[in-house]
Design an enzyme around this catalytic site. Structure first.
Site, mmCIF file in Angstrom:
data_model
loop_
_atom_site.group_PDB
_atom_site.id
_atom_site.type_symbol
_atom_site.label_atom_id
_atom_site.label_comp_id
_atom_site.label_asym_id
_atom_site.label_seq_id
_atom_site.Cartn_x
_atom_site.Cartn_y
_atom_site.Cartn_z
ATOM 1 N N TRP A 130 0.750 -1.217 -0.048
ATOM 2 C CA TRP A 130 -0.034 0.038 -0.002
ATOM 3 C C TRP A 130 1.035 1.160 0.018
ATOM 4 O O TRP A 130 1.836 1.168 0.958
ATOM 5 C CB TRP A 130 -1.038 -0.046 1.150
ATOM 6 C CG TRP A 130 -1.712 0.996 1.676
ATOM 7 C CD1 TRP A 130 -2.733 1.408 0.463
ATOM 8 C CD2 TRP A 130 -1.883 1.882 2.711
ATOM 9 N NE1 TRP A 130 -3.464 2.345 1.143
ATOM 10 C CE2 TRP A 130 -3.054 2.724 2.518
ATOM 11 C CE3 TRP A 130 -1.483 1.826 3.758
ATOM 12 C CZ2 TRP A 130 -3.416 3.665 3.147
ATOM 13 C CZ3 TRP A 130 -1.911 2.586 4.909
ATOM 14 C CH2 TRP A 130 -2.863 3.690 4.667
ATOM 15 N N ASP A 211 0.102 -5.074 9.777
ATOM 16 C CA ASP A 211 -0.938 -3.995 9.463
ATOM 17 C C ASP A 211 -2.078 -4.720 8.921
ATOM 18 O O ASP A 211 -2.035 -5.285 8.129
ATOM 19 C CB ASP A 211 -0.311 -3.142 8.241
ATOM 20 C CG ASP A 211 -1.525 -2.076 8.140
ATOM 21 O OD1 ASP A 211 -2.381 -1.577 9.120
ATOM 22 O OD2 ASP A 211 -1.506 -1.512 6.959
ATOM 23 N N LYS A 246 -13.199 -0.919 7.231
ATOM 24 C CA LYS A 246 -13.877 -1.763 6.162
ATOM 25 C C LYS A 246 -14.734 -2.738 6.871
ATOM 26 O O LYS A 246 -15.777 -2.804 6.341
ATOM 27 C CB LYS A 246 -12.653 -2.536 5.319
ATOM 28 C CG LYS A 246 -11.276 -1.845 5.160
ATOM 29 C CD LYS A 246 -11.190 -0.981 4.138
ATOM 30 C CE LYS A 246 -9.874 -0.458 4.313
ATOM 31 N NZ LYS A 246 -9.586 0.535 3.184
HETATM 32 C C1 LMR Z 1 -6.955 1.558 -0.019
HETATM 33 O O1 LMR Z 1 -5.928 0.981 -0.083
HETATM 34 O O2 LMR Z 1 -7.571 1.889 -1.235
HETATM 35 C C2 LMR Z 1 -7.705 1.895 1.237
HETATM 36 O O3 LMR Z 1 -6.957 1.684 2.257
HETATM 37 C C3 LMR Z 1 -8.156 3.505 1.357
HETATM 38 C C4 LMR Z 1 -6.658 4.396 1.465
HETATM 39 O O4 LMR Z 1 -6.621 5.166 2.321
HETATM 40 O O5 LMR Z 1 -5.827 4.137 0.503
#
Ligand code: LMR
Length: 398
Positions: A130, A211, A246
């Site tokens: 992420w 996480d 979520k």
């Molecule tokens: C995502 O990965 O789309 C979500 O966790 C929202 C974000 O804050 O990026």
């Protein structure tokens, strides 16, 4: 005076939302941000949350500052869910938990703590991860590197490379791990693979930072926490950031938690104090509304049961969409292999489309996914899945 300030290019995920809303295409489909939409494309308000909201609204109560660590019931909710109510480390007060402003807030407070108390530690994130993981840790002046995780060519894990990499890390280096529903790939480790990873972490004296933002969307509440609970059983020091965005569909309430599992109650008390101090320096205390919702839903036995079944309903609908998408794509493009779609877990599928193909999906079909090819499967429903599959097939044929 401000001319030397760099322009901000925008966030790769949040910026896509703005682009989607501005697109006049009547067929547009939002598969960018990690948000669960139901079968009619609406963001649900869970029934258990509606009950909690009614309790909060009657009577309307004063809003004092919360403690720096948030509501005790919110903190307990995080602990019970992550570690299991009966966890020995909880009975022995070895886990310091604070309620945080979403999962991002938990990561930020955790990263600040690591920067201050383990200044030599580097942080290693999965490749890919992420994007905000990198931004948050680097933003705390921590050197961020990446470890091998996912092989785009074969849509599978680079497990051996990952282990080799961990074996070369230094004592107290931080490894950021996703216990379930890996973001962005959806490819998770098996329990046996977790055992191997945790053995290496123990042997190299690394600091695992797990996480977990999608608990309940993978297999089930307990299996999704396997890596966390196993690490605790192995007496590893452990950081866990969790999010209720979520699984309680409470995105805008920003509710999450940070837990640090320590070898003793005395160490947990010290860590808890420093986490409080870190919070005080950044935002003083978390907001109260979402914290009360978490407290009510998670700590009431009946509401908690209702919540679990509502999460499993979301999980199962996503799984059904995976099957449908895969089957339409297989019919359209029989020579290509789409098995990866159902091997992946949680909200995301890493499609392996090139940035050009992702751009073409957006401009020609109004189908939005993140430029790294991550699709939020939770944005699919019976009304748009054929359209999306056809659009993907067109792009893949070209
Ligand atoms: C995502 O990965 O789309 C979500 O966790 C929202 C974000 O804050 O990026």
């Amino acid at each position: 005076m401000f001319k030397r300030i760099d322009y901000y290019a925008g966030d790769p995920i949040l910026g896509l939302m703005d682009k989607f809303f501005a697109d006049p295409n009547p067929n547009k489909v939002n598969l960018g941000i990690g948000i669960y939409y139901d079968e009619v494309g609406e963001m649900p308000v869970l029934d258990c949350v509606k009950v909690a909201e009614q309790r909060i609204a009657d009577p309307i109560a004063p809003r004092p500052y919360l403690p720096m660590a948030g509501l005790p019931g919110h903190r307990k909710a995080c602990q019970d869910l992550l570690f299991g109510k009966e966890a020995q480390a909880l009975q022995e007060n070895c886990i310091a938990t604070i309620a945080t402003i979403g999962g991002s807030g938990a990561l930020k407070v955790g990263a600040e703590f690591i920067h201050e108390w383990f200044p030599q530690s580097k942080c290693y994130v999965s490749d890919p991860t992420w994007s905000n993981h990198i931004a948050i840790f680097a933003g705390c002046d921590i050197e961020v590197g990446s470890y091998p995780y996912y092989d785009n060519a074969t849509s599978s894990l680079k497990f051996d490379e990952m282990i080799d990499f961990f074996e070369k890390l230094n004592k107290y280096d931080v490894v950021l791990l996703h216990p379930c529903c890996h973001n962005p790939t959806g490819m998770d480790l098996t329990q046996a693979q977790w055992d191997t990873v945790l053995d290496v972490i123990k042997q190299r004296e690394l600091i695992p930072f797990m996480d977990i933002a999608y608990q309940g969307f993978g297999q089930d509440m307990d299996s999704d926490a396997y890596a966390i609970r196993k690490a605790v059983d192995m007496n590893l020091p452990l950081f866990v950031s969790n999010s209720f965005s979520k699984n309680l569909s409470l995105y805008g309430e920003r509710v999450g938690g940070l837990s640090v599992v320590c070898p003793s109650a005395d160490e947990a008390e010290r860590v808890f104090g420093q986490l409080n101090f870190t919070v005080r320096r950044i935002y003083t205390s978390p907001p109260s509304h979402g914290g009360h919702v978490v407290d009510i839903v998670m700590n009431d036995e009946l509401l908690n049961q209702q919540w679990v079944s509502e999460v499993y309903g979301m999980r199962d609908r996503i799984k059904t969409m995976r099957l449908t998408l895969k089957s339409v794509l297989e019919t359209k493009l029989p020579k290509l292999n789409f098995d990866y779609i159902t091997r992946q877990n949680g909200m995301f599928s890493f499609t392996g489309l090139t940035p050009q193909q992702v751009e073409q999906l957006q401009s020609e079909f109004g189908v939005y996914m993140v430029s790294n090819s991550r699709m939020c499967v939770a944005g699919l429903n019976d009304s748009n899945v054929d359209y999306v599959a056809n659009a993907m097939a067109e792009v893949l044929k070209a």
